[in-house]
Design a protein around this motif. Structure first.
Motif, PDB file in Angstrom:
ATOM      1  N   THR A  69       0.826  -1.207   0.000  1.00 14.89           N
ATOM      2  CA  THR A  69       0.000   0.000   0.000  1.00 14.89           C
ATOM      3  C   THR A  69       0.861   1.258   0.000  1.00 14.89           C
ATOM      4  N   GLU A  70       1.973   1.200   0.735  1.00 19.09           N
ATOM      5  CA  GLU A  70       2.866   2.362   0.823  1.00 19.09           C
ATOM      6  C   GLU A  70       3.399   2.729  -0.566  1.00 19.09           C
ATOM      7  N   VAL A  71       3.828   1.716  -1.314  1.00 17.59           N
ATOM      8  CA  VAL A  71       4.357   1.950  -2.663  1.00 17.59           C
ATOM      9  C   VAL A  71       3.231   2.414  -3.592  1.00 17.59           C
ATOM     10  N   GLU A  72       2.079   1.778  -3.486  1.00 16.52           N
ATOM     11  CA  GLU A  72       0.942   2.113  -4.349  1.00 16.52           C
ATOM     12  C   GLU A  72       0.481   3.549  -4.139  1.00 16.52           C
ATOM     13  N   ILE A  73       0.436   3.986  -2.882  1.00 11.52           N
ATOM     14  CA  ILE A  73       0.016   5.358  -2.570  1.00 11.52           C
ATOM     15  C   ILE A  73       0.998   6.363  -3.169  1.00 11.52           C
ATOM     16  N   GLN A  74       2.290   6.053  -3.048  1.00 10.19           N
ATOM     17  CA  GLN A  74       3.300   6.963  -3.598  1.00 10.19           C
ATOM     18  C   GLN A  74       3.162   7.079  -5.110  1.00 10.19           C
ATOM     19  N   PHE A  75       2.879   5.951  -5.771  1.00 11.94           N
ATOM     20  CA  PHE A  75       2.748   5.986  -7.224  1.00 11.94           C
ATOM     21  C   PHE A  75       1.522   6.789  -7.648  1.00 11.94           C
ATOM     22  N   LYS A  76       0.395   6.570  -6.962  1.00 13.69           N
ATOM     23  CA  LYS A  76      -0.835   7.295  -7.341  1.00 13.69           C
ATOM     24  C   LYS A  76      -0.690   8.791  -7.105  1.00 13.69           C
ATOM     25  N   ALA A  77       0.109   9.162  -6.110  1.00 11.25           N
ATOM     26  CA  ALA A  77       0.344  10.585  -5.857  1.00 11.25           C
ATOM     27  C   ALA A  77       1.243  11.192  -6.931  1.00 11.25           C
ATOM     28  N   ALA A  78       2.205  10.398  -7.421  1.00 14.13           N
ATOM     29  CA  ALA A  78       3.168  10.918  -8.406  1.00 14.13           C
ATOM     30  C   ALA A  78       2.607  10.937  -9.821  1.00 14.13           C
ATOM     31  N   CYS A  79       1.752   9.955 -10.140  1.00 15.73           N
ATOM     32  CA  CYS A  79       1.285   9.785 -11.524  1.00 15.73           C
ATOM     33  C   CYS A  79      -0.171  10.216 -11.675  1.00 15.73           C
ATOM     34  N   PRO A  80      -0.434  11.345 -12.329  1.00 16.74           N
ATOM     35  CA  PRO A  80      -1.819  11.828 -12.478  1.00 16.74           C
ATOM     36  C   PRO A  80      -2.666  10.961 -13.413  1.00 16.74           C
ATOM     37  N   PHE A  81      -2.034  10.021 -14.112  1.00 16.22           N
ATOM     38  CA  PHE A  81      -2.773   9.133 -15.021  1.00 16.22           C
ATOM     39  C   PHE A  81      -3.220   7.853 -14.320  1.00 16.22           C
ATOM     40  N   ALA A  82      -2.704   7.608 -13.113  1.00 19.69           N
ATOM     41  CA  ALA A  82      -2.977   6.349 -12.424  1.00 19.69           C
ATOM     42  C   ALA A  82      -4.386   6.311 -11.866  1.00 19.69           C
ATOM     43  N   SER A  83      -5.051   5.186 -12.047  1.00 17.83           N
ATOM     44  CA  SER A  83      -6.342   4.936 -11.415  1.00 17.83           C
ATOM     45  C   SER A  83      -6.147   3.930 -10.297  1.00 17.83           C
ATOM     46  N   ASN A  84      -5.520   2.802 -10.611  1.00 20.74           N
ATOM     47  CA  ASN A  84      -5.238   1.765  -9.612  1.00 20.74           C
ATOM     48  C   ASN A  84      -3.906   1.107  -9.921  1.00 20.74           C
ATOM     49  N   ILE A  85      -3.284   0.601  -8.863  1.00 20.62           N
ATOM     50  CA  ILE A  85      -2.022  -0.122  -9.029  1.00 20.62           C
ATOM     51  C   ILE A  85      -1.984  -1.252  -8.008  1.00 20.62           C
ATOM     52  N   VAL A  86      -1.500  -2.409  -8.440  1.00 20.00           N
ATOM     53  CA  VAL A  86      -1.347  -3.570  -7.554  1.00 20.00           C
ATOM     54  C   VAL A  86       0.115  -3.985  -7.589  1.00 20.00           C
ATOM     55  N   VAL A  87       0.792  -3.829  -6.452  1.00 13.68           N
ATOM     56  CA  VAL A  87       2.197  -4.234  -6.351  1.00 13.68           C
ATOM     57  C   VAL A  87       2.256  -5.711  -5.974  1.00 13.68           C
ATOM     58  N   ILE A  88       3.096  -6.463  -6.679  1.00 12.65           N
ATOM     59  CA  ILE A  88       3.215  -7.911  -6.489  1.00 12.65           C
ATOM     60  C   ILE A  88       4.675  -8.239  -6.169  1.00 12.65           C
ATOM     61  N   GLY A  89       4.887  -9.255  -5.320  1.00 14.85           N
ATOM     62  CA  GLY A  89       6.267  -9.610  -4.999  1.00 14.85           C
ATOM     63  C   GLY A  89       6.405 -10.673  -3.935  1.00 14.85           C
ATOM     64  N   ALA A  90       5.287 -11.181  -3.406  1.00 12.50           N
ATOM     65  CA  ALA A  90       5.351 -12.201  -2.356  1.00 12.50           C
ATOM     66  C   ALA A  90       6.082 -13.438  -2.873  1.00 12.50           C
ATOM     67  N   ASP A  91       7.113 -13.850  -2.151  1.00 12.50           N
ATOM     68  CA  ASP A  91       7.908 -15.034  -2.487  1.00 12.50           C
ATOM     69  C   ASP A  91       8.590 -14.927  -3.853  1.00 12.50           C
ATOM     70  N   ARG A  92       8.721 -13.711  -4.352  1.00 13.35           N
ATOM     71  CA  ARG A  92       9.431 -13.482  -5.619  1.00 13.35           C
ATOM     72  C   ARG A  92      10.751 -12.786  -5.303  1.00 13.35           C
ATOM     73  N   ASN A  93      11.640 -12.734  -6.289  1.00 13.86           N
ATOM     74  CA  ASN A  93      12.924 -12.100  -6.016  1.00 13.86           C
ATOM     75  C   ASN A  93      12.965 -10.617  -6.398  1.00 13.86           C
ATOM     76  N   PHE A  94      11.845 -10.070  -6.897  1.00 16.47           N
ATOM     77  CA  PHE A  94      11.728  -8.624  -7.118  1.00 16.47           C
ATOM     78  C   PHE A  94      10.245  -8.257  -7.231  1.00 16.47           C
ATOM     79  N   CYS A  95       9.963  -6.968  -7.131  1.00 13.11           N
ATOM     80  CA  CYS A  95       8.572  -6.490  -7.175  1.00 13.11           C
ATOM     81  C   CYS A  95       8.176  -6.063  -8.587  1.00 13.11           C
ATOM     82  N   THR A  96       6.921  -6.326  -8.914  1.00 12.06           N
ATOM     83  CA  THR A  96       6.336  -5.887 -10.180  1.00 12.06           C
ATOM     84  C   THR A  96       5.013  -5.187  -9.872  1.00 12.06           C
ATOM     85  N   ALA A  97       4.357  -4.679 -10.905  1.00  9.72           N
ATOM     86  CA  ALA A  97       3.086  -3.991 -10.671  1.00  9.72           C
ATOM     87  C   ALA A  97       2.158  -4.126 -11.870  1.00  9.72           C
TER      88      ALA A  97
END
Length: 629
Positions: free
Chosen positions: A502-530
């Motif tokens: 949520t912390e990353v998602e909130i930062q992205f929505k604040a920075a990007c005026p085109f964003a409607s929704n974002i889902v950050v993924i990364g559980a048990d993975r070696n890096f995060c995606t969205a």
């Protein structure tokens, strides 16, 4: 004992008793405003008014009508309708009859509506129109408890083969029957109200939930009486306020606002049509309203898009003004915290005055020109968006609560509000932070438990009354709460690092005026995606400037120029994150996330598992060829 404690602890036993007190105190004062479409169907709606005395006349008629249909103490009456004045009248009618309201979102499909009707053992359904009636008809044979359906808007309602005699009636017919009943037994409703006890079930709200079958949350009359008194004691609303209520009343956030209104006695303008919000605000001219973060994000993105469409100079002025608003809000809030005064340096004050004339005043006019405060709840609001509105003179007071705590457990205290926090607990509510960071609540607003599910109740409600919220939070030394994430949403990467998406998602929505929704993924993975969904109107406005005018959303999203645009915002956000938090890859979704596809709850909360299932192929694509733990 303080005066506040005395007022809250000496609360009446029921919402119905609270309502009769309000009617007796101010029978001629205006209670509600509601829209009526023009006769021609063209032109603006006509807004009509209902006094507290007029409200009582209709409520008691509905209550008497329900008594006539056999509704007794705690018998469930389901409400399947959008937010409209009849929803409130019906809900009060159910409670004044001693019954309990089962709430169902109008967007709920027939199968799940039938599950809720069956699980709650609702005897009567009050349905909005022919569309909602059809859901009950489709599953009528599976609902032996359901004895009657009352239809609010009878347009297009026709008798159907298989309907038992008298099974369907209109709200107008119910009120007529009730009024006749009261002529012969004038004390019938008042006797029912007098017999209601504080622990008697008032409302059964089924959590829309982000996973699994919904659970029925049992909220007795005492929860709402407490909420009414506690909201009044915050001083956030007064008798002269005009509230604009559009939130879904099937949701606990919308429902709690009606309790506060009864105690305070202010006016509420009711219209749940989301597509009418922008049109209604200048007409209603509210002084107070509640909303969810997505609405403020949409307004911000819309204002930014309009400025961009106005040309380079206009957009430059908007971006400058937005920066001034944020700085002004941060400095003034910080000074208020330290000195009790919202003073700012002379230069910043002068810049703010110019920006107000150029940008902020127009924004306030769009909200009706009189908005004193807006309460935001249901999900986290980006602090950057909160600071923007604060600096523009639209004070967003974030609050926090759950269905299980009758919605309003925390709210920011008026002038002393702090953006990025959900404020302080309501009078009478206790809070503590568990060793693992989970927020625990105790007080008169906590539910009785989950309907028919004692094992599920025991999982979240301790014997001494502490409710496990499932949210991770931090308390400041002076009692302000900051929610950092949902406990179950925390991500642990294959490298052992914990991330709050949520912390990353909130930062992205604040920075990007085109964003409607974002889902950050990364559980048990070696890096995060969205997975990123873009705001349609904002994106298509930009596309017009890029020579892609007239192309559909999905085609614009797939364009290389769009990906490059969003990559720039991802890079900007990544620059402020820890290495393991950064978004290494992303995919733009072919459509926005919405309630209809099951991506969001009706209160616009993200349903992560549903989104991940729906777009599993895109997630797999991002991790293809990488080594997993």
């Amino acid at each position: 004992m303080t005066d506040t404690q005395t007022l809250i602890e000496n609360r009446p036993p029921s919402v119905a008793a609270l309502f009769t007190e309000r009617v007796s105190a101010t029978p001629d004062a205006e209670a509600f405003r509601y829209p009526v479409p023009s006769a021609s169907g063209q032109g603006p709606d006509e807004w009509k008014s209902l006094s507290w005395g007029g409200t009582a006349e209709r409520v008691y008629a509905i209550a008497a009508g329900l008594i006539g249909l056999g509704i007794g103490p705690e018998d469930r009456v389901a409400l399947l309708a959008a937010t409209r004045v009849e929803w409130i009248l019906s809900d009060l009618g159910v409670m004044c009859a001693g019954g309990a309201t089962t709430t169902i979102y109008p967007s709920t499909n027939a199968e799940e509506s039938a599950f809720i009707l069956s699980d709650s053992a609702s005897k009567v359904l009050i349905a909005e129109d022919a569309v909602q009636l059809a859901k009950a008809r489709e599953h009528r044979t599976e609902l032996p408890e359901l004895q009657h359906v009352v239809v609010i808007d009878a347009t297009g309602v026709e008798p159907a083969e298989g309907d038992p005699e008298g099974w369907v009636l209109t709200l107008a017919e119910l009120e007529k029957r009730g009024a006749a009943h009261l002529e012969t037994r004038p004390a019938a409703v008042k006797e029912r109200i007098g017999a209601i006890t504080a622990d008697q079930l008032a409302t059964l709200i089924y959590t829309s939930g982000t996973t699994g079958r919904p659970k029925g949350v049992r909220l007795p009359h005492d929860n709402w009486s407490y909420m009414a008194k506690a909201i009044a004691q915050t001083g956030l609303v007064g008798k002269d306020d005009v509230q604009y209520l559009w939130l879904p009343l099937a949701h606990v956030f919308g429902k709690v606002l009606t309790s506060g209104q009864i105690e305070v006695g202010h006016v509420t303008a009711v219209d749940g049509r989301i597509d009418k919000i922008i049109e209604n605000l200048p007409v209603v001219q509210p002084t107070y309203m509640a909303a969810v973060p997505r609405i403020f994000e949409k307004v911000y993105n819309g204002v930014a898009a309009k400025a961009r469409a106005g040309g380079g100079a206009k957009y430059k002025i908007f971006r400058w003004a937005a920066g001034v608003a944020r700085e002004y809000a941060k400095v003034s809030q910080d000074n208020f915290r330290r000195t009790g005064s919202r003073t700012v340096p002379f230069r910043l004050g002068a810049q703010h005055k110019i920006a107000d004339a150029l940008v902020y005043s127009k924004l306030r006019e769009a909200f009706g020109g009189r908005l004193r405060a807006a309460v935001s709840g249901s999900a986290a609001l980006s602090p950057e968006i909160g600071y923007f509105f604060s600096g523009a003179g639209i004070h967003i007071l974030e609050g926090y609560g759950l269905t299980e705590s009758s919605a309003a457990s925390f709210v920011n205290p008026g002038e002393a509000y702090r953006t990025g926090t959900v404020g302080k607990p309501l009078p009478g509510t206790e809070v503590r932070i568990a060793d693992d960071g989970e927020v625990l609540l105790r007080g008169p607003g906590i539910m009785q438990g989950y309907h028919g599910q004692p094992e599920k109740t025991a999982e979240v409600l301790e014997e001494d009354g502490w409710l496990h919220t499932g949210d991770i939070g931090e308390l400041s030394p002076d009692g302000y709460l900051r929610i950092t994430d949902r406990k179950k949403d925390l991500i642990k990467t294959s490298g052992g690092k914990y991330i709050a998406p949520t912390e990353v998602e909130i930062q992205f929505k604040a920075a990007c005026p085109f964003a409607s929704n974002i889902v950050v993924i990364g559980a048990d993975r070696n890096f995060c995606t969205a997975l990123i969904a873009l705001d349609g109107p904002t994106l298509l406005g930009w596309a017009e400037e890029q020579g892609m005018g007239g192309k559909p959303y999905a085609e614009v999203v797939a364009a290389p120029a769009t990906r490059e645009l969003i990559q720039g915002y991802v890079d900007r956000v990544n620059g402020g994150l820890q290495r393991w938090q950064t978004i290494k890859k992303f995919r733009l979704l072919p459509r926005d996330l919405d309630v209809e596809h099951g991506d969001l709850t009706p209160s616009l909360k993200l349903k992560r598992p549903a989104v991940e299932r729906q777009f599993r192929h895109l997630i797999d694509e991002m991790y293809e060829g990488t080594r997993e733990a």
